[in-house]
Design a protein around this motif. Structure first.
Motif, PDB file in Angstrom:
ATOM      1  N   ALA A  64      23.964 -20.546   3.405  1.00 22.42           N
ATOM      2  CA  ALA A  64      24.722 -19.929   4.494  1.00 22.42           C
ATOM      3  C   ALA A  64      25.920 -20.807   4.882  1.00 22.42           C
ATOM      4  CB  ALA A  64      23.827 -19.675   5.694  1.00 22.42           C
ATOM      5  N   ILE A  65      25.731 -22.116   4.900  1.00 18.54           N
ATOM      6  CA  ILE A  65      26.828 -23.034   5.222  1.00 18.54           C
ATOM      7  C   ILE A  65      27.920 -22.929   4.160  1.00 18.54           C
ATOM      8  CG2 ILE A  65      27.468 -25.477   5.328  1.00 18.54           C
ATOM      9  CD1 ILE A  65      24.792 -26.001   6.726  1.00 18.54           C
ATOM     10  N   ALA A  66      27.532 -22.873   2.909  1.00 16.23           N
ATOM     11  CA  ALA A  66      28.515 -22.773   1.830  1.00 16.23           C
ATOM     12  C   ALA A  66      29.324 -21.478   1.949  1.00 16.23           C
ATOM     13  CB  ALA A  66      27.824 -22.852   0.470  1.00 16.23           C
ATOM     14  N   ILE A  67      28.675 -20.377   2.231  1.00 12.57           N
ATOM     15  CA  ILE A  67      29.378 -19.100   2.388  1.00 12.57           C
ATOM     16  C   ILE A  67      30.281 -19.143   3.616  1.00 12.57           C
ATOM     17  CG2 ILE A  67      29.077 -16.657   2.949  1.00 12.57           C
ATOM     18  CD1 ILE A  67      26.694 -16.637   1.060  1.00 12.57           C
ATOM     19  N   TYR A  68      29.772 -19.676   4.719  1.00  6.62           N
ATOM     20  CA  TYR A  68      30.573 -19.784   5.934  1.00  6.62           C
ATOM     21  C   TYR A  68      31.850 -20.585   5.668  1.00  6.62           C
ATOM     22  CZ  TYR A  68      32.008 -20.974  10.649  1.00  6.62           C
ATOM     23  OH  TYR A  68      32.738 -21.143  11.798  1.00  6.62           O
ATOM     24  N   ASN A  69      31.707 -21.724   5.013  1.00  7.62           N
ATOM     25  CA  ASN A  69      32.872 -22.567   4.716  1.00  7.62           C
ATOM     26  C   ASN A  69      33.864 -21.854   3.794  1.00  7.62           C
ATOM     27  OD1 ASN A  69      31.995 -24.656   6.338  1.00  7.62           O
ATOM     28  ND2 ASN A  69      30.967 -25.726   4.676  1.00  7.62           N
ATOM     29  N   LYS A  70      33.349 -21.080   2.851  1.00  4.78           N
ATOM     30  CA  LYS A  70      34.218 -20.321   1.958  1.00  4.78           C
ATOM     31  C   LYS A  70      35.000 -19.266   2.744  1.00  4.78           C
ATOM     32  CE  LYS A  70      32.390 -17.219  -0.702  1.00  4.78           C
ATOM     33  NZ  LYS A  70      31.735 -16.445  -1.762  1.00  4.78           N
ATOM     34  N   LEU A  71      34.328 -18.585   3.659  1.00  5.08           N
ATOM     35  CA  LEU A  71      34.995 -17.571   4.475  1.00  5.08           C
ATOM     36  C   LEU A  71      36.057 -18.196   5.376  1.00  5.08           C
ATOM     37  CD1 LEU A  71      31.889 -15.380   5.383  1.00  5.08           C
ATOM     38  CD2 LEU A  71      33.792 -14.723   3.904  1.00  5.08           C
ATOM     39  N   VAL A  72      35.759 -19.363   5.927  1.00  3.32           N
ATOM     40  CA  VAL A  72      36.743 -20.068   6.756  1.00  3.32           C
ATOM     41  C   VAL A  72      37.958 -20.430   5.910  1.00  3.32           C
ATOM     42  CG1 VAL A  72      37.199 -22.226   7.995  1.00  3.32           C
ATOM     43  CG2 VAL A  72      35.109 -20.947   8.465  1.00  3.32           C
ATOM     44  N   ARG A  73      37.742 -20.927   4.708  1.00  2.00           N
ATOM     45  CA  ARG A  73      38.841 -21.283   3.806  1.00  2.00           C
ATOM     46  C   ARG A  73      39.703 -20.060   3.498  1.00  2.00           C
ATOM     47  NH1 ARG A  73      36.022 -23.418   0.065  1.00  2.00           N
ATOM     48  NH2 ARG A  73      35.882 -21.627  -1.320  1.00  2.00           N
ATOM     49  N   TYR A  74      39.085 -18.931   3.210  1.00  2.00           N
ATOM     50  CA  TYR A  74      39.830 -17.711   2.909  1.00  2.00           C
ATOM     51  C   TYR A  74      40.624 -17.235   4.127  1.00  2.00           C
ATOM     52  CZ  TYR A  74      37.043 -17.272  -1.386  1.00  2.00           C
ATOM     53  OH  TYR A  74      36.449 -17.475  -2.601  1.00  2.00           O
ATOM     54  N   ARG A  75      40.013 -17.306   5.297  1.00  2.00           N
ATOM     55  CA  ARG A  75      40.709 -16.887   6.522  1.00  2.00           C
ATOM     56  C   ARG A  75      41.923 -17.785   6.772  1.00  2.00           C
ATOM     57  NH1 ARG A  75      37.117 -16.517  11.702  1.00  2.00           N
ATOM     58  NH2 ARG A  75      37.013 -18.737  11.286  1.00  2.00           N
ATOM     59  N   GLN A  76      41.759 -19.079   6.544  1.00  2.00           N
ATOM     60  CA  GLN A  76      42.869 -20.016   6.740  1.00  2.00           C
ATOM     61  C   GLN A  76      43.981 -19.793   5.716  1.00  2.00           C
ATOM     62  OE1 GLN A  76      43.398 -21.983   9.365  1.00  2.00           O
ATOM     63  NE2 GLN A  76      41.566 -20.980  10.137  1.00  2.00           N
ATOM     64  N   GLN A  77      43.622 -19.461   4.492  1.00  2.00           N
ATOM     65  CA  GLN A  77      44.637 -19.168   3.483  1.00  2.00           C
ATOM     66  C   GLN A  77      45.429 -17.918   3.860  1.00  2.00           C
ATOM     67  OE1 GLN A  77      42.169 -19.048  -0.041  1.00  2.00           O
ATOM     68  NE2 GLN A  77      42.647 -21.173  -0.564  1.00  2.00           N
ATOM     69  N   ALA A  78      44.747 -16.918   4.407  1.00  2.78           N
ATOM     70  CA  ALA A  78      45.452 -15.711   4.856  1.00  2.78           C
ATOM     71  C   ALA A  78      46.378 -16.041   6.024  1.00  2.78           C
ATOM     72  CB  ALA A  78      44.450 -14.625   5.244  1.00  2.78           C
ATOM     73  N   ALA A  79      45.920 -16.880   6.939  1.00  2.44           N
ATOM     74  CA  ALA A  79      46.766 -17.283   8.068  1.00  2.44           C
ATOM     75  C   ALA A  79      47.981 -18.061   7.568  1.00  2.44           C
ATOM     76  CB  ALA A  79      45.960 -18.125   9.059  1.00  2.44           C
ATOM     77  N   GLU A  80      47.779 -18.916   6.588  1.00  4.14           N
ATOM     78  CA  GLU A  80      48.883 -19.660   5.993  1.00  4.14           C
ATOM     79  C   GLU A  80      49.871 -18.696   5.325  1.00  4.14           C
ATOM     80  OE1 GLU A  80      49.722 -22.826   2.371  1.00  4.14           O
ATOM     81  OE2 GLU A  80      47.771 -21.888   2.558  1.00  4.14           O
ATOM     82  N   GLY A  81      49.346 -17.708   4.639  1.00  2.00           N
ATOM     83  CA  GLY A  81      50.197 -16.708   3.994  1.00  2.00           C
ATOM     84  C   GLY A  81      51.017 -15.936   5.018  1.00  2.00           C
ATOM     85  N   TRP A  82      50.390 -15.569   6.129  1.00  2.00           N
ATOM     86  CA  TRP A  82      51.118 -14.852   7.174  1.00  2.00           C
ATOM     87  C   TRP A  82      52.193 -15.749   7.773  1.00  2.00           C
ATOM     88  CZ3 TRP A  82      52.466 -10.312   8.238  1.00  2.00           C
ATOM     89  CH2 TRP A  82      53.143 -10.045   9.431  1.00  2.00           C
ATOM     90  N   SER A  83      51.899 -17.016   7.924  1.00  2.00           N
ATOM     91  CA  SER A  83      52.873 -17.960   8.450  1.00  2.00           C
ATOM     92  C   SER A  83      54.111 -18.018   7.546  1.00  2.00           C
ATOM     93  CB  SER A  83      52.240 -19.350   8.570  1.00  2.00           C
ATOM     94  OG  SER A  83      53.189 -20.291   8.982  1.00  2.00           O
ATOM     95  N   GLY A  84      53.893 -17.972   6.236  1.00  2.00           N
ATOM     96  CA  GLY A  84      55.006 -17.964   5.299  1.00  2.00           C
ATOM     97  C   GLY A  84      55.881 -16.735   5.468  1.00  2.00           C
ATOM     98  N   ILE A  85      55.261 -15.589   5.661  1.00  2.00           N
ATOM     99  CA  ILE A  85      56.019 -14.361   5.910  1.00  2.00           C
ATOM    100  C   ILE A  85      56.793 -14.492   7.214  1.00  2.00           C
ATOM    101  CG2 ILE A  85      55.829 -11.919   6.537  1.00  2.00           C
ATOM    102  CD1 ILE A  85      53.477 -11.706   4.604  1.00  2.00           C
ATOM    103  N   ASP A  86      56.117 -14.986   8.229  1.00  2.00           N
ATOM    104  CA  ASP A  86      56.724 -15.113   9.553  1.00  2.00           C
ATOM    105  C   ASP A  86      57.967 -16.005   9.515  1.00  2.00           C
ATOM    106  OD1 ASP A  86      56.560 -14.307  12.272  1.00  2.00           O
ATOM    107  OD2 ASP A  86      55.865 -16.321  12.798  1.00  2.00           O
ATOM    108  N   VAL A  87      57.890 -17.103   8.802  1.00  2.00           N
ATOM    109  CA  VAL A  87      59.037 -18.007   8.691  1.00  2.00           C
ATOM    110  C   VAL A  87      60.223 -17.281   8.054  1.00  2.00           C
ATOM    111  CG1 VAL A  87      59.894 -20.037   7.441  1.00  2.00           C
ATOM    112  CG2 VAL A  87      57.714 -20.153   8.653  1.00  2.00           C
TER     113      VAL A  87
END
Length: 190
Positions: free
Chosen positions: A22-45
């Motif tokens: 469960a910890i491994a899956i949780y960490n993977k989901l957090v990583r994916y969410r952060q990558q999407a946020a980073e991607g949105w930040s790139g669009i925003d810039v």
């Protein structure tokens, strides 16, 4: 036959494995969410760079084509809508940015009627900068939509969905073209 202590140890081992899973899956989901946020930040810039360029572009065109008031107002109004949609959801922002893109297309169509403006170095520099920004926006959109796809697959796939639901991970919205006309393939006549 297994003793009670052996069963207890096996149960504890299974629980430990499930907990680590469960910890491994949780960490993977957090990583994916952060990558999407980073991607949105790139669009925003890139969208902010475009928004900052537009007033200079409008002023340059206004100097040559002052009687094209409706076109210039459409660009200015679309830019204002984009500024209002900055904190809104992704689909709303996509719609506003699509309207701005349409307004810019209208502006460049007007420019075709003004040969002096098309030759103006200031305008040419702004046009080149805008073209580069549009390319960067497109690349940022592709990256963002790719990270959203990965996140959405993880959030909806078994067994990740069990952890995602427990910790309120949700699907992210794609940044899509809202105008169906933009999806049409342009006709070419030779």
């Amino acid at each position: 036959m297994l003793s009670l202590s052996t069963l207890a140890l096996m149960s504890a081992g299974v629980l430990l494995v499930l907990f680590l899973w469960a910890i491994a899956i949780y960490n993977k989901l957090v990583r994916y969410r952060q990558q999407a946020a980073e991607g949105w930040s790139g669009i925003d810039v890139q969208l902010k760079r475009r928004a900052n360029l537009i007033p200079n572009l409008v002023e340059t065109v206004k100097g040559y084509a002052s009687h094209e008031k409706s076109t210039l107002e459409a660009v200015t109004e679309s830019r204002a809508r984009c500024a209002d949609a900055v904190r809104g959801p992704v689909p709303e922002r996509g719609a506003a940015e699509g309207l701005l893109s349409q307004a810019l297309v209208g502006l460049f169509a007007v420019v075709e009627d003004y040969p002096d403006l098309k030759a103006d170095e200031s305008f040419l520099g702004l046009q080149k900068s805008l073209s580069e920004i549009e390319d960067n926006i497109q690349m940022a959109r592709r990256y963002y939509n790719g990270t959203v796809r990965i996140l959405n697959i993880a959030v909806e796939s078994f067994p990740d969905v069990l952890v995602a639901r427990q910790f309120h991970f949700e699907r992210a919205d794609y940044f899509q073209i809202e105008d169906s006309q933009d999806r049409l393939v342009p006709g070419v006549s030779l």
